[in-house]
Scaffold this motif. Structure first.
Motif, short mmCIF file in Angstrom:
data_model
loop_
_atom_site.label_atom_id
_atom_site.label_comp_id
_atom_site.label_asym_id
_atom_site.label_seq_id
_atom_site.Cartn_x
_atom_site.Cartn_y
_atom_site.Cartn_z
N GLY A 72 -30.09 -1.50 21.99
CA GLY A 72 -29.10 -1.97 22.65
C GLY A 72 -28.75 -3.43 22.62
O GLY A 72 -29.25 -3.95 21.94
N LYS A 73 -28.18 -3.77 23.77
CA LYS A 73 -27.78 -5.27 23.47
C LYS A 73 -28.53 -6.43 24.39
O LYS A 73 -28.66 -7.50 24.63
CB LYS A 73 -26.37 -5.35 24.48
CG LYS A 73 -25.30 -4.51 23.88
CD LYS A 73 -24.19 -4.71 24.49
CE LYS A 73 -22.64 -4.10 24.05
NZ LYS A 73 -21.62 -4.21 24.71
N ALA A 74 -29.99 -5.82 24.67
CA ALA A 74 -30.87 -6.63 25.18
C ALA A 74 -32.24 -6.20 25.06
O ALA A 74 -32.88 -5.24 24.56
CB ALA A 74 -30.68 -6.59 26.96
N LEU A 75 -33.20 -7.25 24.50
CA LEU A 75 -34.80 -7.14 24.52
C LEU A 75 -35.12 -6.68 25.98
O LEU A 75 -35.78 -5.56 25.90
CB LEU A 75 -35.24 -8.40 24.03
CG LEU A 75 -36.89 -8.48 24.32
CD1 LEU A 75 -37.33 -7.57 23.32
CD2 LEU A 75 -37.26 -9.85 24.28
N SER A 76 -34.75 -7.57 26.93
CA SER A 76 -35.02 -6.81 28.24
C SER A 76 -34.53 -7.73 29.22
O SER A 76 -34.45 -9.05 29.03
CB SER A 76 -36.51 -7.07 28.28
OG SER A 76 -36.80 -6.62 29.96
N ALA A 77 -33.84 -7.32 30.40
CA ALA A 77 -33.29 -8.21 31.32
C ALA A 77 -34.38 -8.78 32.38
O ALA A 77 -34.08 -9.23 33.30
CB ALA A 77 -32.15 -7.68 32.09
N GLY A 78 -35.55 -8.02 32.22
CA GLY A 78 -36.78 -8.39 32.99
C GLY A 78 -37.13 -7.37 33.99
O GLY A 78 -36.92 -6.21 33.83
N ALA A 79 -37.36 -8.01 35.32
CA ALA A 79 -37.58 -6.97 36.36
C ALA A 79 -36.62 -5.98 36.43
O ALA A 79 -35.41 -6.19 36.42
CB ALA A 79 -38.25 -7.86 37.37
N ASP A 80 -37.03 -4.92 37.04
CA ASP A 80 -36.07 -3.82 37.60
C ASP A 80 -35.81 -4.09 39.13
O ASP A 80 -36.40 -3.76 40.13
CB ASP A 80 -36.84 -2.41 37.18
CG ASP A 80 -36.06 -1.25 37.75
OD1 ASP A 80 -34.95 -1.52 38.49
OD2 ASP A 80 -36.15 -0.24 37.17
N LEU A 81 -34.61 -4.84 39.00
CA LEU A 81 -34.10 -5.36 40.37
C LEU A 81 -33.83 -4.22 41.47
O LEU A 81 -34.56 -4.64 42.42
CB LEU A 81 -33.04 -6.15 40.25
CG LEU A 81 -33.04 -7.56 39.22
CD1 LEU A 81 -31.94 -8.19 39.32
CD2 LEU A 81 -34.40 -8.41 39.68
N PRO A 82 -33.32 -3.18 41.14
CA PRO A 82 -33.38 -1.99 42.04
C PRO A 82 -34.57 -1.61 42.68
O PRO A 82 -34.93 -1.48 43.94
CB PRO A 82 -32.62 -0.79 41.34
CG PRO A 82 -31.79 -1.83 40.28
CD PRO A 82 -32.47 -2.77 39.93
N HIS A 83 -35.58 -1.65 41.83
CA HIS A 83 -37.13 -1.22 42.36
C HIS A 83 -37.65 -2.38 42.82
O HIS A 83 -38.17 -1.87 44.22
CB HIS A 83 -37.72 -1.01 41.04
CG HIS A 83 -39.40 -0.66 41.33
ND1 HIS A 83 -39.85 0.65 41.90
CD2 HIS A 83 -40.53 -1.42 41.13
CE1 HIS A 83 -40.95 0.36 42.03
NE2 HIS A 83 -41.47 -0.62 41.69
N GLY A 131 -38.60 -4.39 49.39
CA GLY A 131 -38.69 -5.07 50.37
C GLY A 131 -39.70 -6.09 50.60
O GLY A 131 -39.81 -6.76 49.36
N ASP A 132 -39.88 -6.20 51.85
CA ASP A 132 -41.06 -7.28 52.15
C ASP A 132 -42.59 -6.73 52.18
O ASP A 132 -43.52 -7.63 52.75
CB ASP A 132 -40.76 -7.95 53.54
CG ASP A 132 -39.61 -8.68 53.29
OD1 ASP A 132 -39.34 -9.17 52.31
OD2 ASP A 132 -38.92 -8.70 54.46
N ASP A 133 -42.79 -5.59 51.46
CA ASP A 133 -44.12 -5.00 51.30
C ASP A 133 -44.81 -6.08 50.18
O ASP A 133 -44.68 -5.56 49.15
CB ASP A 133 -44.05 -3.62 50.91
CG ASP A 133 -45.49 -2.91 50.86
OD1 ASP A 133 -46.31 -3.64 50.56
OD2 ASP A 133 -45.29 -1.70 51.10
N ARG A 134 -45.70 -6.84 50.88
CA ARG A 134 -46.28 -7.75 50.08
C ARG A 134 -47.35 -7.03 49.01
O ARG A 134 -47.41 -7.44 47.95
CB ARG A 134 -47.23 -8.75 50.92
CG ARG A 134 -47.80 -9.92 50.05
CD ARG A 134 -48.75 -11.07 51.11
NE ARG A 134 -47.73 -11.36 52.04
CZ ARG A 134 -47.16 -12.77 51.63
NH1 ARG A 134 -47.58 -13.21 50.49
NH2 ARG A 134 -46.34 -13.28 52.42
N ASP A 135 -47.94 -6.06 49.47
CA ASP A 135 -48.90 -5.22 48.35
C ASP A 135 -48.22 -4.75 47.28
O ASP A 135 -48.75 -4.67 46.23
CB ASP A 135 -49.95 -4.32 49.20
CG ASP A 135 -50.89 -5.07 50.15
OD1 ASP A 135 -51.00 -6.34 49.90
OD2 ASP A 135 -51.19 -4.28 51.13
N ALA A 136 -46.98 -3.88 47.67
CA ALA A 136 -46.42 -3.40 46.91
C ALA A 136 -45.81 -4.30 45.55
O ALA A 136 -45.80 -4.04 44.36
CB ALA A 136 -45.16 -2.48 47.37
#
Length: 260
Positions: A56-67, A72-77
């Motif tokens: 498609g139109k991108a190699l990659s947009a990077g991190a999966d922002l919804p994920h 949240g603020d779960d540092r380990d996750a």
């Protein structure tokens, strides 16, 4: 269901394609697992060259922002997810085969970091490349702040990191960020020609020079020169492909490399 990463192997060459087209090939955990598995599959197949691209139109947009937002603020996750991205990109960089990143659209943020982890980059004039993290109050986490300064002069690396600017393929080539920039119509033929040229080389020499390149970067200058001399002596005296190359040169014929 289409896997998030597809691998096609054709002799000594492979094609790795990110297939999350609707999500601009964002790096979800399953895509990262697939990318890591793809590197292992290509390595086990003994391929010397592999293209890496996005559908498609991108190699990659990077991190999966919804994920990422869901963590949240779960540092380990968050740490585990960022480490997963880094591990997948590190695997590409450390793979014995030569990776050719093909950018015909957006390669931003983590997509730019994926590009930087590859050995060679072919971009079209329509490519849009940049670190981009600063645009959304974020910072690199998969090698952007480390690899960019090793690829570009300091002023250009700081420009892309600090501004979040996106540059087109021609500008990226002028900077030295990509090795080739061609029109979209020439992209596939150019990638094919580069792949065929690499496949002409001795498998052991191609893998060996990649190791030397990265080993040399990690050493002090003089130590790297000594290591290079030691390595080439070992190569010349113990590698059938080296002897075949010398014989072919002397006989004015094309070499017939077998690889070791």
């Amino acid at each position: 269901m289409t896997p998030p990463v597809e691998v096609v192997i054709d002799g000594g060459a492979a094609a790795i394609t990110l297939t999350r087209e609707k999500a601009h090939n964002a790096m979800s955990p399953d895509l990262l697992e697939g990318l890591h598995a793809a590197v292992e599959k290509v390595t086990e197949a003994g391929c010397r060259v592999a293209t890496v691209r996005g559908r498609g139109k991108a190699l990659s947009a990077g991190a999966d922002l919804p994920h990422l937002l869901g963590l949240g603020d779960d540092r380990d996750a968050v740490a585990a997810y960022i480490a997963q991205i880094g591990a997948a990109l590190d695997a590409i960089e450390a793979a014995p085969f030569v990776s050719i990143c093909v950018v015909d659209g957006y390669g931003v943020a983590g997509g730019c970091e994926l590009m930087l982890a590859c050995d060679l980059v072919v971009a079209s004039t329509e490519a849009k490349i940049g670190d981009r993290h600063m645009e959304y109050g974020m910072i690199p986490g998969a090698g952007g702040s480390v690899r960019l300064p090793r690829v570009l002069p300091a002023a250009l690396a700081r420009r892309l990191l600090y501004t979040g600017e996106i540059v087109d393929g021609a500008t990226a080539a002028a900077m030295g960020l990509v090795g080739w920039c061609v029109s979209p119509e020439e992209l596939e033929s150019t990638v094919h020609a580069i792949t065929r040229r690499l496949l002409r080389h001795s498998p052991s020499a191609l893998a060996g020079v990649k190791r030397m390149y990265f080993d040399g970067l990690a050493m002090p200058y003089r130590d790297a020169l000594v290591a290079e001399q030691r390595t080439v002596v070992e190569h010349l005296t113990g590698n059938p492909d080296a002897r075949e190359g010398l014989a072919a040169f002397a006989g004015k014929r094309a070499p017939n490399f077998q690889g070791v």
